[in-house]
Design a protein around this motif. Structure first.
Motif, short mmCIF file in Angstrom:
data_model
loop_
_atom_site.label_atom_id
_atom_site.label_comp_id
_atom_site.label_asym_id
_atom_site.label_seq_id
_atom_site.Cartn_x
_atom_site.Cartn_y
_atom_site.Cartn_z
N ILE A 78 0.85 -1.19 0.00
CA ILE A 78 0.00 0.00 0.00
C ILE A 78 0.88 1.24 0.00
O ILE A 78 1.86 1.31 0.75
CB ILE A 78 -0.93 0.01 1.23
N GLY A 79 0.53 2.20 -0.86
CA GLY A 79 1.36 3.40 -0.96
C GLY A 79 0.56 4.63 -1.33
O GLY A 79 -0.66 4.62 -1.39
N THR A 80 1.32 5.69 -1.62
CA THR A 80 0.78 6.98 -2.01
C THR A 80 1.51 7.42 -3.28
O THR A 80 2.72 7.24 -3.40
CB THR A 80 1.02 8.02 -0.89
N ALA A 81 0.75 8.00 -4.22
CA ALA A 81 1.34 8.51 -5.46
C ALA A 81 1.12 10.02 -5.52
O ALA A 81 0.03 10.50 -5.21
CB ALA A 81 0.71 7.83 -6.66
N GLN A 82 2.17 10.75 -5.91
CA GLN A 82 2.08 12.20 -6.06
C GLN A 82 2.61 12.59 -7.43
O GLN A 82 3.64 12.05 -7.87
CB GLN A 82 2.89 12.91 -4.98
N ASN A 85 5.94 17.71 -11.41
CA ASN A 85 6.72 18.03 -12.62
C ASN A 85 6.77 16.88 -13.61
O ASN A 85 7.83 16.43 -14.03
CB ASN A 85 8.14 18.46 -12.26
N ASP A 86 5.62 16.36 -13.98
CA ASP A 86 5.50 15.29 -14.97
C ASP A 86 6.19 13.99 -14.55
O ASP A 86 6.61 13.20 -15.40
CB ASP A 86 6.01 15.73 -16.34
N ARG A 87 6.33 13.77 -13.26
CA ARG A 87 6.85 12.50 -12.75
C ARG A 87 5.95 12.07 -11.60
O ARG A 87 5.47 12.88 -10.82
CB ARG A 87 8.30 12.63 -12.27
N ILE A 88 5.74 10.77 -11.49
CA ILE A 88 4.91 10.22 -10.43
C ILE A 88 5.83 9.70 -9.33
O ILE A 88 6.63 8.78 -9.56
CB ILE A 88 4.02 9.07 -10.95
N ARG A 89 5.71 10.30 -8.16
CA ARG A 89 6.48 9.86 -7.00
C ARG A 89 5.61 8.91 -6.19
O ARG A 89 4.50 9.26 -5.79
CB ARG A 89 6.87 11.05 -6.13
N ILE A 90 6.14 7.73 -5.96
CA ILE A 90 5.39 6.73 -5.18
C ILE A 90 6.19 6.38 -3.95
O ILE A 90 7.38 6.07 -4.04
CB ILE A 90 5.11 5.47 -6.01
N ALA A 114 9.40 2.45 1.29
CA ALA A 114 10.20 2.42 0.06
C ALA A 114 9.76 3.55 -0.87
O ALA A 114 8.68 4.12 -0.70
CB ALA A 114 10.01 1.07 -0.64
N SER A 115 10.60 3.86 -1.84
CA SER A 115 10.32 4.89 -2.83
C SER A 115 10.51 4.31 -4.22
O SER A 115 11.34 3.44 -4.44
CB SER A 115 11.28 6.08 -2.66
N ALA A 116 9.72 4.82 -5.19
CA ALA A 116 9.75 4.30 -6.55
C ALA A 116 10.83 4.95 -7.40
O ALA A 116 11.07 6.16 -7.32
CB ALA A 116 8.40 4.52 -7.21
N ALA A 118 12.22 4.64 -11.62
CA ALA A 118 11.99 4.08 -12.94
C ALA A 118 13.08 3.05 -13.22
O ALA A 118 14.12 3.02 -12.57
CB ALA A 118 12.01 5.19 -13.99
N GLU A 119 12.83 2.19 -14.21
CA GLU A 119 13.82 1.16 -14.54
C GLU A 119 15.15 1.76 -14.99
O GLU A 119 16.17 1.10 -14.94
CB GLU A 119 13.28 0.21 -15.61
N ASP A 120 15.15 3.05 -15.41
CA ASP A 120 16.39 3.70 -15.81
C ASP A 120 17.17 4.23 -14.61
O ASP A 120 18.22 4.83 -14.76
CB ASP A 120 16.13 4.81 -16.83
N GLY A 121 16.63 4.03 -13.39
CA GLY A 121 17.32 4.44 -12.18
C GLY A 121 16.97 5.82 -11.67
O GLY A 121 17.44 6.23 -10.62
N GLN A 122 16.15 6.58 -12.40
CA GLN A 122 15.79 7.93 -11.96
C GLN A 122 14.68 7.87 -10.92
O GLN A 122 13.79 7.02 -10.99
CB GLN A 122 15.32 8.77 -13.14
N TYR A 123 14.74 8.81 -9.96
CA TYR A 123 13.73 8.89 -8.92
C TYR A 123 12.38 9.26 -9.55
O TYR A 123 12.31 10.15 -10.38
CB TYR A 123 14.12 9.92 -7.86
N ALA A 124 11.33 8.58 -9.17
CA ALA A 124 9.97 8.78 -9.67
C ALA A 124 9.84 8.24 -11.09
O ALA A 124 10.83 7.94 -11.76
CB ALA A 124 9.54 10.23 -9.57
N ILE A 125 8.62 8.11 -11.53
CA ILE A 125 8.33 7.50 -12.82
C ILE A 125 7.87 8.58 -13.78
O ILE A 125 6.97 9.36 -13.47
CB ILE A 125 7.25 6.42 -12.66
#
Length: 186
Positions: A78-82, A85-90, A114-116, A118-125
Motif C-alpha cells: 500500500i502506498g501513495t502517489a504524487q 513536474n510530470d513525474r509520479i512519486r510513489i 520504500a520509494s519508486a 523508474a527502470e532507468d534508475g531515476q527517482y519517480a516514474i
C-alpha cells in the motif's frame, strides 16, 4: 577433468540467491536497506486535472530489470502517489505477503517504507501525456528506505487445517468410525 571457476560460472550460481527474498528464519521476512524489488500497480492510476495526490494505491511484485531482491508472489503493498513536474512519486507504507511452502503458508504484514524509481534508475516514474497515467504492466523499482523485518502473523486457517489432519482419529478429517449400522445398507 578439472574445475576452473570463472566469473560467468560464479554469476550463474550466485545471481539467483540475490533475486530471492532474504528470510532470516521462517518467522521473519527480511530485506536489507536499499534493496530493490520490482512492482507494478494493481489498477490504473490516472491523475485528473488539479489532482496531485492519490492515497491507498495498491502495488504487487513482478520481475523487473535491475531488482536486487524479490518478494513472495502473493504480496500487496500500500502506498501513495504524487504528481510532481510530470513525474509520479510513489512512496509505500505497508506490505502484506503470503509465502507458500507446499501446503503451508506464512503470512507477513508490517511497515514497508520504500520509494519508486523508474527502470532507468531515476527517482519517480516519468509521465507521458495528459492525463498522467500509470497502468498495470509498467514495471518499476521500489528501493527500501530502511531495512525491513516483518514478523510472521498467526495463521488461524493453518492451525485449523493441522487439527483436521491429525492422525489416530483425533482430527475432524479422520474420525473414528462409530460402531453402529450403516443406515444406507439393507
Amino acid at each position: 577433468m578439472s574445475f576452473k571457476p570463472s566469473p560467468i560460472w560464479l554469476t550463474a550460481i550466485v545471481a539467483p540467491l540475490f533475486a530471492m527474498p532474504l528470510l532470516a528464519d521462517e518467522s521473519t521476512l527480511t530485506l536489507p536497506s536499499e534493496a530493490t524489488v520490482g512492482v507494478e500497480v494493481v489498477e490504473e492510476l490516472t491523475f485528473t486535472s488539479g489532482q496531485a495526490r492519490l492515497d491507498d494505491i495498491l502495488l504487487h511484485p513482478i520481475q523487473a530489470a535491475g531488482a536486487s531482491h524479490s518478494l513472495p508472489e502473493y504480496c500487496v503493498i500500500i502506498g501513495t502517489a504524487q504528481l510532481n513536474n510530470d513525474r509520479i512519486r510513489i512512496t509505500t507504507q505497508n506490505a502484506t505477503c503470503i509465502e507458500t511452502n507446499d501446503a503451508n503458508s506464512n503470512i507477513f504484514s508490517g511497515d514497508f517504507m520504500a520509494s519508486a524509481y523508474a527502470e532507468d534508475g531515476q527517482y519517480a516514474i516519468a509521465c507521458d501525456g495528459s492525463p498522467c497515467t500509470l497502468s498495470p504492466g509498467q514495471p518499476f523499482l521500489l528501493t527500501l528506505d530502511e531495512a525491513v523485518e516483518i514478523e510472521e502473523l498467526d495463521n488461524p486457517s493453518a492451525e485449523l487445517n493441522q487439527r483436521r489432519q491429525q492422525a489416530n482419529g483425533e482430527g475432524v478429517a479422520n474420525p473414528i468410525p462409530r460402531e453402529q449400522p450403516n443406515p444406507d445398507a439393507e
